[in-house]
Design a protein around this motif. Structure first.
Motif, PDB file in Angstrom:
ATOM      1  N   PHE A 137       0.797  -1.116  -0.010  1.00 43.77           N
ATOM      2  CA  PHE A 137       0.182   0.172  -0.154  1.00 43.77           C
ATOM      3  C   PHE A 137       0.847   1.321   0.007  1.00 43.77           C
ATOM      4  CE2 PHE A 137      -1.732   3.451   2.863  1.00 43.77           C
ATOM      5  CZ  PHE A 137      -2.746   3.749   2.011  1.00 43.77           C
ATOM      6  N   GLU A 138       1.892   1.487   0.963  1.00 47.17           N
ATOM      7  CA  GLU A 138       2.746   2.636   0.965  1.00 47.17           C
ATOM      8  C   GLU A 138       3.457   2.675  -0.154  1.00 47.17           C
ATOM      9  OE1 GLU A 138       2.009   4.720   3.110  1.00 47.17           O
ATOM     10  OE2 GLU A 138       1.005   3.838   4.717  1.00 47.17           O
ATOM     11  N   ALA A 139       4.131   1.691  -0.892  1.00 41.56           N
ATOM     12  CA  ALA A 139       4.769   1.885  -2.008  1.00 41.56           C
ATOM     13  C   ALA A 139       3.843   2.283  -3.085  1.00 41.56           C
ATOM     14  CB  ALA A 139       5.474   0.629  -2.325  1.00 41.56           C
ATOM     15  N   VAL A 140       2.789   1.804  -3.429  1.00 36.87           N
ATOM     16  CA  VAL A 140       1.939   2.161  -4.522  1.00 36.87           C
ATOM     17  C   VAL A 140       1.508   3.379  -4.314  1.00 36.87           C
ATOM     18  CG1 VAL A 140      -0.242   1.629  -6.001  1.00 36.87           C
ATOM     19  CG2 VAL A 140       1.451  -0.453  -5.114  1.00 36.87           C
ATOM     20  N   ARG A 141       1.128   3.766  -2.968  1.00 41.70           N
ATOM     21  CA  ARG A 141       0.570   5.227  -2.549  1.00 41.70           C
ATOM     22  C   ARG A 141       1.513   6.069  -3.082  1.00 41.70           C
ATOM     23  NH1 ARG A 141      -1.741   7.557   2.973  1.00 41.70           N
ATOM     24  NH2 ARG A 141       0.491   6.776   3.639  1.00 41.70           N
ATOM     25  N   ALA A 142       2.780   6.083  -2.818  1.00 45.60           N
ATOM     26  CA  ALA A 142       3.905   6.992  -3.164  1.00 45.60           C
ATOM     27  C   ALA A 142       4.112   6.987  -4.651  1.00 45.60           C
ATOM     28  CB  ALA A 142       5.267   6.389  -2.571  1.00 45.60           C
ATOM     29  N   ALA A 143       3.847   5.730  -5.515  1.00 46.60           N
ATOM     30  CA  ALA A 143       4.213   5.837  -6.642  1.00 46.60           C
ATOM     31  C   ALA A 143       2.700   6.753  -7.566  1.00 46.60           C
ATOM     32  CB  ALA A 143       4.135   4.601  -7.325  1.00 46.60           C
ATOM     33  N   LEU A 144       1.693   6.498  -6.982  1.00 43.28           N
ATOM     34  CA  LEU A 144       0.519   7.285  -7.503  1.00 43.28           C
ATOM     35  C   LEU A 144       0.588   8.692  -7.002  1.00 43.28           C
ATOM     36  CD1 LEU A 144      -2.338   4.716  -6.650  1.00 43.28           C
ATOM     37  CD2 LEU A 144      -1.056   5.050  -8.886  1.00 43.28           C
ATOM     38  N   ASP A 145       1.180   9.017  -5.955  1.00 47.96           N
ATOM     39  CA  ASP A 145       1.309  10.572  -5.374  1.00 47.96           C
ATOM     40  C   ASP A 145       2.230  11.089  -6.596  1.00 47.96           C
ATOM     41  OD1 ASP A 145      -0.309  10.356  -3.477  1.00 47.96           O
ATOM     42  OD2 ASP A 145       1.427   9.967  -1.928  1.00 47.96           O
ATOM     43  N   GLY A 146       3.177  10.246  -7.102  1.00 53.72           N
ATOM     44  CA  GLY A 146       4.191  10.935  -8.065  1.00 53.72           C
ATOM     45  C   GLY A 146       3.451  11.230  -9.329  1.00 53.72           C
ATOM     46  N   LEU A 147       2.547  10.296  -9.611  1.00 60.63           N
ATOM     47  CA  LEU A 147       1.737  10.658 -10.796  1.00 60.63           C
ATOM     48  C   LEU A 147       0.602  11.687 -10.604  1.00 60.63           C
ATOM     49  CD1 LEU A 147       0.250   9.767 -13.523  1.00 60.63           C
ATOM     50  CD2 LEU A 147      -0.999   8.075 -12.295  1.00 60.63           C
ATOM     51  N   ALA A 148       0.321  11.878  -9.648  1.00 59.04           N
ATOM     52  CA  ALA A 148      -0.884  12.831  -9.277  1.00 59.04           C
ATOM     53  C   ALA A 148      -0.114  14.282  -8.985  1.00 59.04           C
ATOM     54  CB  ALA A 148      -1.547  12.554  -7.858  1.00 59.04           C
ATOM     55  N   ALA A 149       1.021  14.327  -8.570  1.00 58.34           N
ATOM     56  CA  ALA A 149       1.871  15.552  -8.420  1.00 58.34           C
ATOM     57  C   ALA A 149       2.113  16.214  -9.989  1.00 58.34           C
ATOM     58  CB  ALA A 149       3.158  15.327  -7.644  1.00 58.34           C
ATOM     59  N   ALA A 150       2.246  15.031 -10.998  1.00 54.66           N
ATOM     60  CA  ALA A 150       2.664  15.413 -12.397  1.00 54.66           C
ATOM     61  C   ALA A 150       1.604  15.935 -13.034  1.00 54.66           C
ATOM     62  CB  ALA A 150       3.498  14.298 -13.007  1.00 54.66           C
ATOM     63  N   ALA A 151       0.387  15.489 -12.491  1.00 53.41           N
ATOM     64  CA  ALA A 151      -0.916  15.910 -13.414  1.00 53.41           C
ATOM     65  C   ALA A 151      -1.970  16.078 -12.343  1.00 53.41           C
ATOM     66  CB  ALA A 151      -1.351  14.553 -14.116  1.00 53.41           C
ATOM     67  N   PRO A 152      -1.680  17.080 -11.635  1.00 59.87           N
ATOM     68  CA  PRO A 152      -2.764  17.535 -10.653  1.00 59.87           C
ATOM     69  C   PRO A 152      -4.022  17.610 -10.918  1.00 59.87           C
ATOM     70  CG  PRO A 152      -1.279  19.499 -11.272  1.00 59.87           C
ATOM     71  CD  PRO A 152      -0.973  18.390 -11.946  1.00 59.87           C
ATOM     72  N   ASP A 153      -4.367  17.831 -12.163  1.00 59.26           N
ATOM     73  CA  ASP A 153      -5.803  18.078 -12.649  1.00 59.26           C
ATOM     74  C   ASP A 153      -6.527  17.019 -13.322  1.00 59.26           C
ATOM     75  OD1 ASP A 153      -5.553  20.906 -12.024  1.00 59.26           O
ATOM     76  OD2 ASP A 153      -4.685  21.189 -14.235  1.00 59.26           O
TER      77      ASP A 153
END
Length: 341
Positions: A67-83
């Motif tokens: 969970f924590e590893a995937v959440r960190a990866a998804l956070d990276g995606l969300a930060a690159a595409a905030p909209d």
């Protein structure tokens, strides 16, 4: 149940009840056997998780780290595409569903969710855990048994996640799965263990996603060739995970936490803004300066020294962690914006 808890806390609460009735020694033995299996050669036609006791023990042990590893990866995606937020999500080889919990922790927007796995006991337990959630994306998720291999066909989806799966596949099946994910999804996020061989699988997938016309959103600041010399190093990050009593029993550790090392790639078919640079090692804080190891868009790998005389940028560097973007928000490449000076 768990309707008002944040996703991470809700997951921990759901996992806490998994081992009820299962003797601690039996749970620890199941985890040790399964770890040995995963470290060996796993046949692609035989699920490692055989029954509920296997699944319960392994989920309680491994699901928080995944969970924590995937959440960190998804956070990276969300930060690159905030909209952007996915309206649909397919998790391939999702087991008990750690990745869909991670997506729920990343995006509040509603979405349809499907988990594919070949182990029916894992799917059954994942469905049970998700049923305790208060969010429809988890509670109403579809759990489908499927062989993860070259013949797999995925439905078109905004987001496809593939976490801790590629190691279990043959080279042919790995390539086919990545190709199918690239075909079916607008965004693909792949996570593997933060080991040299895990990184190599991520690099192979990264190259394949780029060749399929996708662009890299995270963690890389560019879609060019990885600047790391093959065999000399590997790109990976760390996520802090709270240790359960089962973790401490199996590993014999006394600390209340451990760091899950992972490698990942997030690729998209829409506009995204990768970071200017990514911190690729734990920052070294010395008297009056911070040393940052960076992967950059224009200069490849380089070290940057941020001194106390840099003022706000130095204070930001002291708070910067392994895996963070650099420079931080509200600063430019050369230092703080005028508003921060």
């Amino acid at each position: 149940m768990n309707a008002t808890l944040p996703t991470a806390e809700a997951l921990r609460a759901a996992l806490a009840g998994l081992l009820d009735g299962l003797p601690p020694k039996q749970a620890a033995q199941a985890v040790e056997r399964l770890i040995a299996n995963y470290r060996g050669t796993t046949p692609t036609d035989a699920p490692v998780l055989r029954d509920r006791s296997d699944v319960a023990a392994y989920a309680a042990y491994r699901m928080p780290a995944t969970f924590e590893a995937v959440r960190a990866a998804l956070d990276g995606l969300a930060a690159a595409a905030p909209d952007w937020a996915p309206g649909s999500h397919v998790d391939v080889g999702g087991g008990t569903g750690a990745a869909i919990w991670a997506a729920d922790a990343t995006w509040a927007e509603p979405r349809t969710t499907t988990v594919l796995d070949w182990a029916e006991p894992a799917l059954a337990l994942g469905r049970e855990l998700a049923g305790t959630s208060g969010t429809p994306a988890l509670r109403d998720a579809a759990w489908r048994q499927a062989r993860i291999g070259a013949a797999l066909k995925l439905p078109e989806s905004d987001l496809v996640t593939v976490s801790y799966v590629l190691k279990e596949l043959t080279e042919r099946d790995r390539g086919a799965l990545v190709a199918e994910a690239a075909r079916a999804a607008r965004a693909v996020v792949i996570v593997e263990p933060g080991t040299p061989d895990g990184y190599l699988r991520i690099i192979e997938a990264r190259d394949q996603l780029i060749a399929a016309g996708m662009r890299i959103a995270a963690p890389c600041p560019h879609s060019g060739a990885c600047p790391i010399e093959p065999g000399a190093d590997w790109c990976h990050f760390a996520a802090r995970v709270s240790r359960s009593s089962l973790h401490r029993q199996v590993k014999g550790g006394s600390l209340p936490y451990e760091d899950e090392k992972f490698s990942y790639v997030a690729a998209v078919r829409f506009a995204a803004r990768p970071v200017p640079a990514r911190v690729t090692r734990k920052p070294q804080i010395r008297k009056g300066q911070v040393l940052l190891e960076l992967c950059t868009a224009d200069d490849g790998l380089r070290r940057e020294t941020v001194a106390k005389r840099h003022g706000p940028l130095y204070r930001a560097a002291r708070d910067t962690a392994w895996g963070d973007a650099w420079p931080p928000p509200h600063t430019g490449p050369e230092g703080p914006d005028a508003s921060d000076a």
